[in-house]
Design an enzyme around this catalytic site. Sequence first.
Site, mmCIF file in Angstrom:
data_model
loop_
_atom_site.group_PDB
_atom_site.id
_atom_site.type_symbol
_atom_site.label_atom_id
_atom_site.label_comp_id
_atom_site.label_asym_id
_atom_site.label_seq_id
_atom_site.Cartn_x
_atom_site.Cartn_y
_atom_site.Cartn_z
ATOM 1 N N LYS A 88 0.835 -1.202 0.000
ATOM 2 C CA LYS A 88 0.000 0.000 0.000
ATOM 3 C C LYS A 88 0.870 1.253 0.000
ATOM 4 O O LYS A 88 0.660 2.160 -0.804
ATOM 5 C CB LYS A 88 -0.907 -0.028 1.237
ATOM 6 C CG LYS A 88 -2.142 0.812 1.125
ATOM 7 C CD LYS A 88 -3.010 0.688 2.376
ATOM 8 C CE LYS A 88 -3.773 -0.611 2.422
ATOM 9 N NZ LYS A 88 -4.385 -0.870 3.738
ATOM 10 N N GLY B 24 -8.276 -7.429 4.275
ATOM 11 C CA GLY B 24 -9.074 -7.400 5.496
ATOM 12 C C GLY B 24 -8.468 -8.089 6.697
ATOM 13 O O GLY B 24 -9.095 -8.188 7.740
ATOM 14 N N HIS C 277 -15.628 -8.726 1.296
ATOM 15 C CA HIS C 277 -14.567 -9.591 1.801
ATOM 16 C C HIS C 277 -14.641 -10.991 1.193
ATOM 17 O O HIS C 277 -13.662 -11.534 0.693
ATOM 18 C CB HIS C 277 -14.647 -9.667 3.324
ATOM 19 C CG HIS C 277 -13.691 -10.638 3.918
ATOM 20 N ND1 HIS C 277 -14.079 -11.923 4.264
ATOM 21 C CD2 HIS C 277 -12.379 -10.557 4.168
ATOM 22 C CE1 HIS C 277 -13.030 -12.567 4.722
ATOM 23 N NE2 HIS C 277 -11.980 -11.762 4.686
ATOM 24 N N SER D 28 14.067 -43.084 -13.201
ATOM 25 C CA SER D 28 12.904 -42.269 -12.899
ATOM 26 C C SER D 28 12.811 -42.191 -11.382
ATOM 27 O O SER D 28 12.742 -43.220 -10.705
ATOM 28 C CB SER D 28 11.649 -42.900 -13.487
ATOM 29 O OG SER D 28 10.534 -42.103 -13.147
ATOM 30 N N THR E 293 9.644 -40.256 -6.142
ATOM 31 C CA THR E 293 9.908 -39.392 -4.985
ATOM 32 C C THR E 293 8.961 -39.626 -3.822
ATOM 33 O O THR E 293 9.207 -39.133 -2.729
ATOM 34 C CB THR E 293 9.866 -37.906 -5.394
ATOM 35 O OG1 THR E 293 8.705 -37.688 -6.187
ATOM 36 C CG2 THR E 293 11.106 -37.543 -6.174
ATOM 37 N N ASP F 258 8.249 -42.713 -2.473
ATOM 38 C CA ASP F 258 9.007 -43.642 -1.638
ATOM 39 C C ASP F 258 10.369 -43.080 -1.244
ATOM 40 O O ASP F 258 10.850 -43.310 -0.139
ATOM 41 C CB ASP F 258 9.180 -44.984 -2.354
ATOM 42 C CG ASP F 258 7.967 -45.886 -2.125
ATOM 43 O OD1 ASP F 258 7.288 -45.691 -1.095
ATOM 44 O OD2 ASP F 258 7.696 -46.755 -2.972
HETATM 45 P P1 ADP Z 1 -7.721 -2.404 3.655
HETATM 46 O O1 ADP Z 1 -6.304 -2.776 3.455
HETATM 47 O O2 ADP Z 1 -8.458 -3.311 4.550
HETATM 48 O O3 ADP Z 1 -8.408 -2.098 2.364
HETATM 49 P P2 ADP Z 1 -7.365 0.406 3.951
HETATM 50 O O4 ADP Z 1 -6.210 0.913 4.705
HETATM 51 O O5 ADP Z 1 -7.236 0.428 2.496
HETATM 52 O O6 ADP Z 1 -7.709 -1.036 4.475
HETATM 53 O O7 ADP Z 1 -8.595 1.272 4.438
HETATM 54 C C1 ADP Z 1 -9.921 0.882 4.595
HETATM 55 C C2 ADP Z 1 -10.840 1.844 3.875
HETATM 56 O O8 ADP Z 1 -10.668 3.174 4.345
HETATM 57 C C3 ADP Z 1 -10.567 1.880 2.395
HETATM 58 O O9 ADP Z 1 -11.770 1.947 1.700
HETATM 59 C C4 ADP Z 1 -9.798 3.153 2.219
HETATM 60 O O10 ADP Z 1 -9.992 3.692 0.946
HETATM 61 C C5 ADP Z 1 -10.368 4.050 3.300
HETATM 62 N N1 ADP Z 1 -9.372 5.035 3.722
HETATM 63 C C6 ADP Z 1 -8.157 4.765 4.225
HETATM 64 N N2 ADP Z 1 -7.463 5.886 4.450
HETATM 65 C C7 ADP Z 1 -8.263 6.911 4.091
HETATM 66 C C8 ADP Z 1 -8.103 8.322 4.056
HETATM 67 N N3 ADP Z 1 -6.973 8.895 4.455
HETATM 68 N N4 ADP Z 1 -9.130 9.058 3.617
HETATM 69 C C9 ADP Z 1 -10.272 8.468 3.220
HETATM 70 N N5 ADP Z 1 -10.489 7.153 3.219
HETATM 71 C C10 ADP Z 1 -9.492 6.365 3.635
HETATM 72 MG MG MG Z 2 -7.692 -0.989 0.978
HETATM 73 MG MG MG Z 3 7.358 -47.048 -4.981
#
Ligand code: ADP
Ligand code: MG
Ligand code: MG
Length: 925
Positions: free
Chosen positions: A49, A128, A504, A815, A818, A820
Amino acid sequence: MATTSNKAGKSAKKAAVPARKASSPKFVYYFGAGKAEGRADDKNLLGGKGANLAEMCRIGLPVPAGFTISTECCVEYFTLGGKYPKSLEAEVKAALLKTEATMGRQFGDPENPLLVSCRSGARKSMPGMMETVLNVGLCSATIPGLIKKTKNARFVYDAYRRLIMMYSDVVMEKAEGIEPAEGKGIRKQLDDMLHQVKVKKGYKSDTDLSEGDLKELAVKFKARVKELLGKEFPDDPMQQLWGGVGAVFKSWNGKRAISYRRIEGIPDEWGTAVNVQAMVFGNMGDSSATGVAFSRNPATGDHHFYGEWLVNAQGEDVVAGIRTPSPLNEATKNEQNKQFVSLEKGMPVVYKELDGYQKKLEKHYKDMQDIEFTIQEGRLWMLQCRVGKRTGVAALNMAMDMLKEKLIDAKTAVMRVAPAQLDELLHPILDPAAEKAGKVIAKGLPAGPGGAVGQIVFTAADAVEWAKTGKKVLLVREETNPEDVEGMRAAKGILTARGGMTSHAALVARGWGKCCIVGCGSLHIDVHAKTMTAGGSIYKEGDTLSLNGSKGHVYEGGLNTVDATENPRFQEYMKLVDKFRTMGVRTNADTPEDARVARAFGAEGIGLFRTEHMFYGKGADEPLAKLRKMILSKSLEERKAALGELFPYVKRDVKATMEAMDGLPVTFRLLDPPLHEFVPQSPDKQAELASELGISVEDIRKRGEALHEMNPMMGHRGVRLGVTYPEVSEMQFRAILEAAAELIKAGKKAIPEIMVPVTCCVKELDDQKKIFDKVSAEVAAAFGKKVPCLYGTMIEIPRASLTADQMAQTAEFFSFGTNDLTQMTFGFSRDDIGGFMGDYIDKKILAADPFQTIDQRGVGEMIKVGIERGRKTRPNLKIGICGEHGGEPESVKFCFKVKMNYVSCSPYRVPIARLGAALAAIAAI
Ligand code: ADP
Ligand code: MG
Ligand code: MG
């Protein structure tokens, strides 16, 4: 790490030599306003990220400013026993100042406050699994200022109640290691309180809550937090910020993150980064929104900008499946969301800008992008981009499309489909004919591909339990959350009542290529009663349903499934794969049918034909009766007579298989298992045999008992049978050579190879070779022509490998067996590892089950020694592998490295082995 992808492996090397000086560790990397200290290549250091936020800044996309605290800092944090390194505070303060300057607001300022998010982000995305807290910095001191500034009190209180919900859950509960009972967590309790207000006031949606409702809720929330967690909700911005940072670090070692890492093979040592980023708000009213999008359809690979959005909402709402999201554009509307306004229609200017960015990102990264965005009062902000997860079908389609578009080259196209995804393409779909006749009881969104049939269960724990007993289950949930991953893994398919294509469940299922339907709004699930209502009927736990995850249809009962290989796209891709492949791929096949399937999958021969197969299963009765007669014979005469009766069956099978392979080599392994396996156990079979042999049933039993062994795996089997009963080998040699000779005489091609199993010294091979040569000469005399036939051995006993230089004096090919070889090298009984292998993996004594992926350090060494010594004696010695490992991508890579001529695997794994071999060859270029 066996499961680490190529890419991660390469960058891992880079990270070992950090650019910074050891004396002045830099932990914090700023990004904002077109500049960034990091870049896309820094994934190991900044997490996916953070690295991509930096990159988006660099290429000029609008990204809210912020900074990334590195994964190294996380590792250090754990090394210090949960304390921050000393220099961190000053670095964070400096980066925060820069962020404030860029955004024109100050953190904690009562007049013009800056709010931030604390976002987790590891090297590899773990959807998530870890935590994010939004709206950090909102407190009694900053609330009035923000209200004044935005003139939107409703928004401010909405942001505040969200902060309390997320923070109490993530920082005050989870990070503190509190494990509430199911449904008793703080987040759930606050959610319920919110829900009660909605019910009481007759609201349909969260957006109906008024300023007053939200303000009141915030007060009640804080009281409940205090009551439940025994601590005051922090009212100091800095305390909130550090609480958020620490919680993100700690979430790396949260239960579900750990179990996700186990499944995905992600090392515990990586750590997560923390991204602290200025908040932008999608919940400021009807000109604000938030969404998730893909530059192409991640389920099908369709080249359409694809996604979902929600007006007046904050980030999480889309992914969490709280409200049914709207479609991004007209082209990708579906059954469930077609009545909603698309972003394309609703905010055409912003949509156009976003569409431009997705194109730019795809061009830049040369791959499908998964994007998060937020619109604050008509202004677009980019919050995340990453290479999007996709189904196997989508991976295949995108690879071939992008190749045509000249976005990527052929080599890259080959690499774009992971072997596991190919596996998924070979998996079954519901039989279309059965679907036509079937009863659709519900429709949802097609979130994960293919078909699944199973018994329904309603909790993740049940899914795990039932699957353990060998049942095929479908996990049915209101919506899934990260706590459900193990159950989702165990299930054949997943069905949820809520959530969109980016929920999710959908994300995780797609990542695994698992059949999944989400957002089946018409389902009514009662988790406590373990029932669901759909299409007017009630279904109980254990009832069987069928899912078509590519269409989103749920059917009553178990429908037939069929294979999905006749796809021209698949054929085209495999052709490309073979362009890069240098190592051969054969199959393990024991019947003409198997041989035909494998040929269709591109097998270039049979690497293992198990002679004994004809004594099991369908049509085995007659040959088995003859074999039993042979086994229980007391004298040579009796045995020879029995062998004579058995001969035509063996010859018929061998001939049909060579015919099916039509000129491709077929390696026949001589009879391998211990004979007692075939002794009749049932009284009537014993009686039958007794009368045929003209002896008493009692005699039959006695002769059977005489064959009993303490340790049959290492007993009288394989070549040892041939040594004691040369006539048994002789019969097999003759059957094979005559079958080949007859085919050749009929103008067909036949290339038999004979493989002697369970050998441990060259003298065994010599002993059998004498018989072979004699039979070969006799057959040549009878047919007027010698049948060319290689004589080789299976290497499956360590001693055979160690004495390979001698073995190769007689053997014309090796041959590696693997299965055994692993058993004998480890001293692990392959039939009994169930009792301890789990503990070995959990305690990290072994990184992986050596029967699934080759143990390169030990068994691999044994193979290398065998190859080196064998080829010293016979430089052109042909070498292959015929264990289960031959179809496992990591093991295939190893086989390529040690210069095997071919791998051999079960028919359905042939395409995977072909791809594995191609990837190995590409990696070596
Ligand atoms: P995940 O890795 O679970 O997606 P994120 O860190 O991306 O978690 O964040 C969860 C949600 O919050 C995402 O939809 C993201 O776009 C939103 N979000 C995170 N940081 C900000 C921010 N600075 N301003 C607005 N929305 C944010
Ligand atoms: Mg995200
Ligand atoms: Mg054998």
